[in-house]
Scaffold this motif. Structure first.
Motif, PDB file in Angstrom:
ATOM      1  N   ALA A 145       4.044  -3.958   9.565  1.00  0.00           N
ATOM      2  CA  ALA A 145       4.888  -4.401   8.018  1.00  0.00           C
ATOM      3  C   ALA A 145       4.896  -3.292   7.158  1.00  0.00           C
ATOM      4  O   ALA A 145       5.958  -2.892   6.329  1.00  0.00           O
ATOM      5  N   GLY A 146       3.867  -2.142   7.318  1.00  0.00           N
ATOM      6  CA  GLY A 146       4.073  -1.053   6.461  1.00  0.00           C
ATOM      7  C   GLY A 146       5.202  -0.225   6.856  1.00  0.00           C
ATOM      8  O   GLY A 146       5.900   0.437   6.182  1.00  0.00           O
ATOM      9  N   ILE A 147       5.284  -0.186   8.319  1.00  0.00           N
ATOM     10  CA  ILE A 147       6.543   0.828   8.574  1.00  0.00           C
ATOM     11  C   ILE A 147       7.718   0.052   8.298  1.00  0.00           C
ATOM     12  O   ILE A 147       8.821   0.727   7.648  1.00  0.00           O
ATOM     13  N   ALA A 148       8.024  -1.238   8.453  1.00  0.00           N
ATOM     14  CA  ALA A 148       9.154  -1.905   8.153  1.00  0.00           C
ATOM     15  C   ALA A 148       9.471  -2.015   6.615  1.00  0.00           C
ATOM     16  O   ALA A 148      10.466  -1.682   6.341  1.00  0.00           O
TER      17      ALA A 148
ATOM     18  N   ASP B 158      10.864  -1.019   0.453  1.00  0.00           N
ATOM     19  CA  ASP B 158      10.032  -2.025  -0.142  1.00  0.00           C
ATOM     20  C   ASP B 158       8.828  -1.266  -0.498  1.00  0.00           C
ATOM     21  O   ASP B 158       7.616  -1.587   0.178  1.00  0.00           O
ATOM     22  N   TRP B 159       8.634  -0.447  -1.472  1.00  0.00           N
ATOM     23  CA  TRP B 159       7.815   0.365  -1.596  1.00  0.00           C
ATOM     24  C   TRP B 159       6.390  -0.668  -2.259  1.00  0.00           C
ATOM     25  O   TRP B 159       5.296  -0.271  -1.818  1.00  0.00           O
TER      26      TRP B 159
ATOM     27  N   ARG C 179       1.023  -2.304  -0.347  1.00  0.00           N
ATOM     28  CA  ARG C 179       0.123  -3.546  -0.013  1.00  0.00           C
ATOM     29  C   ARG C 179      -0.521  -3.147   1.073  1.00  0.00           C
ATOM     30  O   ARG C 179      -1.635  -3.444   1.435  1.00  0.00           O
ATOM     31  N   GLN C 180       0.300  -3.023   2.132  1.00  0.00           N
ATOM     32  CA  GLN C 180       0.140  -2.872   3.428  1.00  0.00           C
ATOM     33  C   GLN C 180      -0.743  -1.914   3.752  1.00  0.00           C
ATOM     34  O   GLN C 180      -1.907  -1.942   4.527  1.00  0.00           O
TER      35      GLN C 180
ATOM     36  N   GLY D  50       6.619   2.727  -6.456  1.00  0.00           N
ATOM     37  CA  GLY D  50       7.771   3.576  -5.727  1.00  0.00           C
ATOM     38  C   GLY D  50       7.376   4.058  -4.493  1.00  0.00           C
ATOM     39  O   GLY D  50       6.219   3.990  -4.198  1.00  0.00           O
ATOM     40  N   PRO D  51       8.414   5.383  -4.050  1.00  0.00           N
ATOM     41  CA  PRO D  51       7.855   6.186  -3.003  1.00  0.00           C
ATOM     42  C   PRO D  51       6.652   6.637  -3.207  1.00  0.00           C
ATOM     43  O   PRO D  51       6.255   7.267  -4.087  1.00  0.00           O
TER      44      PRO D  51
END
Length: 327
Positions: A95-98, A104-105, A110-111, A124-125
């Protein structure tokens, strides 16, 4: 299958359950064969029948991940997360990679927090310092390996000058996979090697192949120490690129009559350099200053070629490390 009820809560009969088990076997076989689009469709059919099984959402998300379809992968992994009673690290990482691939920062942060990773504060990034690692560019083809500086768990800036044929540049920001596929030496320690998934941000430093002659390592050291506006990095490719003759591929003048090899303790006068620069004029100015500052320094050619990036083809199982592939 781990459930015996369909989407409406009705008990599945033996015949339907057997068909779903066969469908699941086909889905996994398609995934293992690298037929990711078919795998995503087949896992999707399973999800329609049994929508409350988390690993089916995870597997469809995994197929979308390696298809680099970030929004779809994120959607599936979030559903997989919702269906679990506790944190599943593989789901959270994917989920973090996707989320990172989709930009979707908030969700990416969150992940990573769910995975227990400490992040720099802010929105942000993520621009942290997660250390140096290696990345395999285009792991579905040439797999050139370069060093990178990690900005977050799966995002990094390239620290070497890649071959122009790779389609990547020094300073590119890339998205890489979360699982290491090997180890490389960096200084006195080993660092992990990750597969690049795609470029997220292109550097303004184009790649120039520069062919020179000089008498000693001091000449190359002097060149690398020079700083000029528009020059990002000078790298001696003579050692690091051995699988092809760069001079032949670029048509640069030379002869294959030098039997000396640096591996045998000799110095090869013909050097193949990779220079990251914002334009040819900066490279010409750098090389002119270098040649004038020492004896026996000759510039043979400056070449610049742009190459498009190539994506994976159906049927390639490119995401495995060598040990996994052998299994």
């Amino acid at each position: 299958m781990t459930a015996d009820h369909d989407a409406d809560g009705e008990l599945l009969d033996d015949e339907t359950l057997e068909k779903l088990q066969a469908l699941e076997a086909r889905a996994y076989a398609a995934f293992d064969a690298g037929d990711l689009a078919d795998a995503a469709i087949l896992f999707g059919q399973l999800v329609e029948w049994t929508p409350d099984i988390p690993h089916l959402h995870y597997m469809r998300g995994l197929a979308h991940k390696y298809l680099r379809e970030w929004a779809l992968s994120l959607q599936d992994n979030l559903r997989s997360e919702q269906l679990r009673d506790e944190v599943d690290e593989a789901t959270a990482w994917n989920a973090g990679i996707a989320a990172t691939g989709a930009g979707d920062w908030a969700e990416a942060r969150r992940q990573w927090t769910r995975c227990g990773i400490t992040l720099p504060e802010g929105e942000g990034p993520i621009n942290g310092n997660f250390g140096v690692a290696c990345v395999r560019l285009n792991p579905w083809s040439s797999g050139e390996t370069v060093y990178m500086r990690r900005l977050d768990p799966v995002r990094a800036r390239l620290e070497n000058v890649p071959l122009a044929e790779s389609g990547f540049r020094f300073g590119d920001i890339v998205l890489h996979d979360g699982a290491s596929t090997g180890r490389r030496t960096h200084g006195e320690r080993e660092v992990p090697v990750f597969n690049a998934m795609q470029r997220l941000q292109q550097s303004d430093m184009a790649t120039y192949a520069v062919f020179v002659q000089c008498g000693s390592p001091d000449d190359i050291a002097a060149l690398r120490a020079m700083t000029l506006p528009g020059i990002g990095l000078v790298e001696d490719w003579t050692h690091s690129v051995r699988h092809l003759c760069l001079r032949c591929s670029y048509g640069a003048p030379h002869q294959h009559d030098d039997d000396s090899h640096e591996d045998d303790g000799g110095w090869v006068r013909e050097r193949n350099l990779g220079i990251a620069a914002q334009g040819r004029a900066a490279v010409e100015k750098l090389m002119s200053a270098w040649a004038a500052a020492g004896t026996g320094r000759t510039l043979d050619a400056i070449e610049h070629r742009e190459h498009p990036q190539q994506g994976p083809q159906p049927g390639q199982v490119w995401w495995l490390g060598h040990e996994q592939a052998d299994e």
